[in-house]
Design an enzyme around this catalytic site. Structure first.
Site, PDB file in Angstrom:
ATOM      1  N   ASP A  70       0.875  -1.178   0.000  1.00 40.62           N
ATOM      2  CA  ASP A  70       0.000   0.000   0.000  1.00 40.62           C
ATOM      3  C   ASP A  70       0.911   1.226   0.000  1.00 40.62           C
ATOM      4  OD1 ASP A  70      -1.879   1.983   0.323  1.00 40.62           O
ATOM      5  OD2 ASP A  70      -2.771   1.158   2.146  1.00 40.62           O
ATOM      6  N   ARG A 114      -0.632  15.976   7.877  1.00 40.66           N
ATOM      7  CA  ARG A 114      -1.361  15.238   8.909  1.00 40.66           C
ATOM      8  C   ARG A 114      -0.850  15.595  10.301  1.00 40.66           C
ATOM      9  NH1 ARG A 114      -2.375   9.258   6.090  1.00 40.66           N
ATOM     10  NH2 ARG A 114      -2.841  10.103   4.021  1.00 40.66           N
ATOM     11  N   GLU A 162      -2.523   0.043  -4.367  1.00 41.83           N
ATOM     12  CA  GLU A 162      -2.392  -1.229  -3.670  1.00 41.83           C
ATOM     13  C   GLU A 162      -2.069  -2.348  -4.654  1.00 41.83           C
ATOM     14  OE1 GLU A 162      -5.271  -2.183  -0.528  1.00 41.83           O
ATOM     15  OE2 GLU A 162      -6.204  -0.236  -0.928  1.00 41.83           O
TER      16      GLU A 162
END
Length: 586
Positions: free
Chosen positions: A16, A53, A111
């Protein structure tokens, strides 16, 4: 309780890519790596880098809210997916190049599943058990010098649960020891591939190692980003002690909606049963703690099992084995295969979502944009790159496949409720029309925009009018344009269906069966529409389900409508007619 048999003889690695969209932009402009970066689609943050983030931004946040939280955020529009798609294909090819079996399956842009069982089995046979600490992993069966050294006495990277070398190999059963040794090799192979991916391509990934797609995908999330996790034995409970397996212990702590294979509607039904009330949150929203239902809550619920899950999840349109399949997923059972790499996609699909399209001229503009993207994708994905580079000017490039079916799908926006709110459009059905692909879609003499304009005027407008005959068609929240029913053309590649006669007939049979099934569904759709009811399979279709396809003609009892050319064919001749369309051009 139905028997649950998990295939633990495989080793599957799940990659991922970390913050994929943002990573692609950072690769283009390395100065962005130290800045808070968000990628915008519509008015939403579809992804952001880890610097953003750290400053409070998150995925699926409104752009307006993101700017308030982090005024210095760098926002880049990500509506055009071309660069992300191209990088995804390149990285997929890079990872696939490590495999021997070619079992490399891509999921979305970011992915990839790899079944490396054959590589693990081969290297397991080469181990010198008197000196495991100085082992060599062979990457090429034809050249024993290609590979890397590793320590086969311990896992590489974190594990779930966290363990020591003694607990790994000293106190487990023979079966667990064998599985542990295979997963140890898998963990070192995963680390080697991760390192090559970062050093040679500049992308990091979060990786999971286990024995199925389900478990490898879930366990990779334990340590993020740029890390890996191996789910270690025991995978089955010991008969002599009252303990659950590491698989059950791992799965139990997941919220029911986080289990791949359990869709939003199914998860909501299970939550309602466990909570004895309706859960209030919607897809992709922050979930209220009081509405969360963990897998252990379901698994340990009184009388829970496949029959009870069938009662909860069954009904019109539900699969007959939904109870058994869901019960298996709750125990980490997923024996689905990693698909072999395909040189030709099964379909090419372009879509966009909207706040509400309600004027035909606006719809036509969007059809032009979508059709242009579709033509460009076809030219990228379906033209042989080497042949294009080497072909003489008078030859032109070679198409490696020809789609036979053009499909237009739309979805209406939910109507307003009395209080002015709208129900979430996730549960709304798509409706579709299909027709034959016009030959000029394969012409390279004109620009993609010119071909798209002709496609809109000749085909898509007519298909849209049949889908929405009323001028006041309401508000549309989605339009999708796709080409399907791919037929590979003849080529020199051994995998080409045009060369392999056995594969060609196998493909013809499968396409013919699919065509018969499609036309049977079309007949059911017309019968249901005429009576004012829709068949079961058309009710409550979720986004991830196959879109319902209507027929373009009225029902004719003695014939079947060909989904490719639009002709009515007598029933006795339909299979032969379908085989005619399935035959590759030579």
């Amino acid at each position: 309780m139905a028997a649950l048999r998990r295939n633990d003889s495989r080793v599957i690695i799940h990659f991922d890519y970390d913050c994929f969209y943002a990573s692609v932009l950072e690769a283009e402009n390395p100065t962005l790596k130290s800045l808070p970066l968000a990628v915008q689609q519509k008015q939403i943050v579809v992804t952001c880098n880890y610097e953003a983030r750290r400053r409070g931004l998150r995925k699926l946040q409104l752009i307006k809210e993101a700017k308030q939280i982090c005024p210095e955020v760098v926002i880049i529009l990500g509506e055009d997916l071309t660069k992300f798609r191209d990088v995804s294909k390149s990285l997929y090819g890079f990872l696939k190049g490590f495999t021997w079996s070619q079992k490399a399956e891509r999921l979305g842009f970011d992915e990839v599943f790899l079944d490396v069982t054959d590589m693990i089995d081969y290297n397991l046979s080469l181990l010198n058990h008197h000196d495991l600490a100085n082992s060599f992993f062979c990457l090429d069966r034809q050249d024993p010098t290609v590979g890397f050294q590793f320590d086969a006495t311990s896992y590489c990277g974190p594990t779930y649960p966290q363990s020591t070398e003694i607990s790994l190999l000293g106190t487990v059963t023979t079966d667990d020891h064998n599985l542990a040794q295979r997963l140890i090799l898998g963990s070192h192979l995963a680390y080697y591939m991760r390192s090559r991916l970062e050093n040679e391509r500049g992308y990091t990934a979060t990786v999971g190692i286990s024995t199925s797609k389900l478990l490898s995908k879930l366990v990779g999330n334990v340590h993020k980003p740029n890390n890996q996790t191996t789910l270690i034995p025991p995978y089955s409970p010991k008969a002599s002690v009252d303990e659950i397996s590491n698989v059950d212990r791992f799965i139990d702590d997941h919220e029911i909606g986080k289990i791949p294979g359990i869709g939003f509607k199914s998860a909501q039904k299970i939550r309602s049963y466990i909570l004895h009330r309706e859960a209030t949150f919607e897809p992709y929203t922050e979930r209220d703690e009081k509405d969360q239902v963990k897998v252990r809550d379901v698994r340990l619920s009184q009388s829970m099992g496949p029959p009870k899950l069938l009662d909860i999840l069954g009904g019109p349109g539900a699969a007959r084995d939904i109870g058994v399949r869901t019960w298996g997923l709750l125990h980490g059972v997923d024996n689905s295969e990693v698909l072999e790499a395909r040189s030709v996609p099964t379909q090419i699909s372009i879509e966009d979502s909207y706040q509400g399209l309600q004027h035909f001229e606006d719809v036509k503009k969007q059809l032009q944009l979508l059709a242009t993207s579709l033509i460009k994708r076809m030219r990228t994905d379906l033209i042989d790159e080497e042949d294009r580079d080497n072909a003489r000017e008078d030859d032109g490039p070679r198409w490696i496949a020809h789609p036979r079916t053009l499909r237009l799908s739309t979805r209406r926006r939910s109507p307003k409720n009395a209080d002015g709110s709208r129900d979430y459009s996730f549960t709304n059905n798509r409706i579709s029309r299909s027709g034959p692909v016009p030959k000029y879609m394969f012409s390279l003499a004109e620009s993609a925009e010119a071909v798209a304009e002709k496609l809109v005027d000749d085909c898509l407008v007519s298909m849209f009018r049949k889908l929405h005959p009323d001028k006041a068609f309401g508000e549309l929240s989605l339009i999708n344009v796709a080409v399907t029913n791919m037929v590979e053309t003849a080529g020199d590649d051994k995998q080409s269906s045009g060369r392999d006669i056995g594969k060609m007939f196998k493909q013809q049979g499968s396409l013919a069966s699919a065509a018969v099934e499609t036309n049977q569904r079309d007949d059911e759709m017309h019968q249901g529409t005429a009576s004012g009811n829709l068949p079961d399979a058309a009710v409550g279709t979720q986004v991830e389900d196959t879109a319902w396809e209507e027929s373009d003609e009225e029902d004719v009892p003695s014939t079947q409508l060909c989904d490719v050319c639009g002709s009515h064919i007598p029933l006795f001749a339909f299979r032969a007619h379908a085989l005619y369309h399935a035959a590759p051009d030579v």
